[in-house]
Design a protein around this motif. Structure first.
Motif, mmCIF file in Angstrom:
data_model
loop_
_atom_site.group_PDB
_atom_site.id
_atom_site.type_symbol
_atom_site.label_atom_id
_atom_site.label_comp_id
_atom_site.label_asym_id
_atom_site.label_seq_id
_atom_site.Cartn_x
_atom_site.Cartn_y
_atom_site.Cartn_z
ATOM 1 N N ASP A 154 0.828 -1.216 0.000
ATOM 2 C CA ASP A 154 0.000 0.000 0.000
ATOM 3 C C ASP A 154 0.857 1.258 0.000
ATOM 4 O O ASP A 154 0.733 2.131 0.854
ATOM 5 N N LEU A 155 1.729 1.377 -1.002
ATOM 6 C CA LEU A 155 2.698 2.473 -1.051
ATOM 7 C C LEU A 155 2.138 3.791 -1.561
ATOM 8 O O LEU A 155 2.631 4.862 -1.187
ATOM 9 N N PHE A 156 1.109 3.743 -2.423
ATOM 10 C CA PHE A 156 0.757 4.913 -3.208
ATOM 11 C C PHE A 156 -0.531 5.600 -2.765
ATOM 12 O O PHE A 156 -1.487 4.951 -2.331
ATOM 13 N N SER A 161 1.495 9.187 -6.063
ATOM 14 C CA SER A 161 2.618 9.629 -5.245
ATOM 15 C C SER A 161 2.787 8.694 -4.046
ATOM 16 O O SER A 161 1.855 7.993 -3.643
ATOM 17 N N LEU A 162 3.994 8.670 -3.491
ATOM 18 C CA LEU A 162 4.261 7.829 -2.334
ATOM 19 C C LEU A 162 3.599 8.400 -1.089
ATOM 20 O O LEU A 162 3.607 9.612 -0.865
ATOM 21 N N TYR A 202 4.318 -8.214 -8.055
ATOM 22 C CA TYR A 202 4.954 -8.030 -6.751
ATOM 23 C C TYR A 202 6.080 -7.005 -6.842
ATOM 24 O O TYR A 202 7.109 -7.115 -6.182
ATOM 25 N N GLY A 203 5.858 -5.992 -7.656
ATOM 26 C CA GLY A 203 6.909 -5.025 -7.962
ATOM 27 C C GLY A 203 7.306 -4.126 -6.811
ATOM 28 O O GLY A 203 8.324 -3.431 -6.901
ATOM 29 N N ALA A 204 6.536 -4.113 -5.721
ATOM 30 C CA ALA A 204 6.940 -3.314 -4.566
ATOM 31 C C ALA A 204 8.158 -3.915 -3.884
ATOM 32 O O ALA A 204 8.916 -3.204 -3.207
ATOM 33 N N GLU A 205 8.358 -5.213 -4.056
ATOM 34 C CA GLU A 205 9.531 -5.847 -3.455
ATOM 35 C C GLU A 205 10.783 -5.379 -4.188
ATOM 36 O O GLU A 205 10.820 -5.357 -5.418
#
Length: 367
Positions: A154-156, A161-162, A202-205
């Motif tokens: 849940d980055l965005f 934006s972050l 799984y690109g947040a990794e």
């Protein structure tokens, strides 16, 4: 888009271009993360437009073609599957690295899902497989000082934006990646060939940099098929969760329909803590002791599939099930793999020659 038009697989340099270890947000400056951000913006696993869907499909088809050409190196592939949550300072991480170090001595090409945890550990082991175990021990000790990369779920914000609340986690990912790059620089300059097959789902990794080639897909279903189907020499399962279970049961399906014991692909469940041999323990809804007992269930499923189709006698059935092992004995693991090596090489040669009908495991009868 990343440079798939070059008609090759990615390298760590392709994916990590732009990384800045001196910037608090340095992890998010990589080209890999840029593609992930766009992937999320475009709808993630459900593309928001036909144009995006077609563009991603073209990318993944190009990767699949590059992967086929890469596999003409002709070395048998052993898959290492397992969870992304195994910390670098855990016994499970070190055990997988040492096992991969040993398996690589026999000339296998190691392939993983390309993420952190068990997957990174396997690649670390192979990266130092031309050195003595002491060098691998030193690498593991350095990595253990940065055990994990924070919580990158849940980055965005809705505008892409972050979230400010995730800044600390993003900094942890930067430190995790910087430590990996530092350790990689200590590995032999000419690294043994290793394959990672990750996905932007799984690109947040953060991308671990220890593989030499990366077949990175948008669609996870294609990635999973590539992982399981190309691991023709066998698959070793370290401790894991939902994603690992999906791979296990894809593999179970493949072996459920094996025409004979020769074409039953080795399934090896490895964990010195007996993760696959005991059930978890719970207290007040919390797991207090981890485990997923699969030894009896997997054997029973495979026995049912084999017996319902082939009606083997006990000796013949044992030939199938002897290629499945729940063990932490490295010599047993290497023996199981060695017994299947000739078949793995033969079927890989058929696949690369476009003679798929000669591969028994691709002619599954789902009656």
């Amino acid at each position: 888009m990343l440079p798939t038009m070059l008609q090759r697989l990615y390298t760590a340099s392709d994916l990590l271009d732009g990384f800045n270890p001196f910037d608090e947000l340095g992890f998010t400056l990589t080209r890999d993360f840029e593609v992930f951000r766009q992937f999320v913006s475009d709808g993630g696993p459900v593309p928001s437009s036909l144009e995006t869907r077609l563009e991603q499909a073209r990318h993944d088809a190009t990767i699949a073609d590059a992967l086929k050409r890469f596999l003409k190196v002709g070395r048998p592939l052993v898959g290492f599957m397992g969870g992304h949550t195994a910390k670098r300072n855990s016994p499970a991480f070190a055990d997988i690295a040492k096992l991969a170090w040993s398996v690589a001595q026999d000339g296998y090409l190691i392939v993983t899902g390309g993420g952190p945890g068990v997957m990174e550990a396997a690649h670390v082991g192979v990266a130092f497989s031309r050195n003595g175990m002491d060098d691998l021990e030193r690498a593991l000790a350095k990595l253990a000082a940065t055990p994990d990369y924070g919580n990158l779920d849940d980055l965005f914000e809705n505008d892409g934006s972050l979230k400010k609340s995730k800044r600390k986690d993003v900094m942890a990912a930067r430190d995790w990646l910087a430590a990996a790059l530092d350790v990689r620089s200590a590995a032999p300059s000419t690294l043994p060939v290793r394959l990672a097959i990750p996905t932007w789902l799984y690109g947040a990794e953060p991308t671990m940099p220890f593989a030499t080639h990366y077949a990175k897909y948008y669609q996870n279903s294609l990635r999973e098929e590539a992982l399981v189907n190309n691991s023709r020499a066998g698959i070793i399962y370290g401790r894991g969760g939902g994603g690992t279970l999906r791979e296990i049961f894809q593999d179970v399906e493949r072996n459920y329909y094996a025409k004979d014991a020769e074409n039953f692909t080795p399934m090896i469940f490895f964990d010195r803590g007996a993760y696959w041999l005991r059930s978890a323990v719970y207290e007040s809804g919390k797991v207090t002791s981890y485990g997923l007992k699969l030894d009896e269930a997997v054997a029973e499923i495979l026995k049912f599939g084999i017996c319902s189709r082939l009606s083997p006698d006990e000796a013949a059935l044992r030939q199938f099930l002897d290629k499945m092992a729940f063990t932490d004995d490295v010599s047993v693991i290497k023996d199981v793999l060695a017994r299947h090596l000739g078949v793995a090489k033969r079927n890989m040669s058929f696949a690369l020659a476009g003679e798929s009908f000669r591969i028994p495991t691709l002619r599954m009868n789902r009656a």
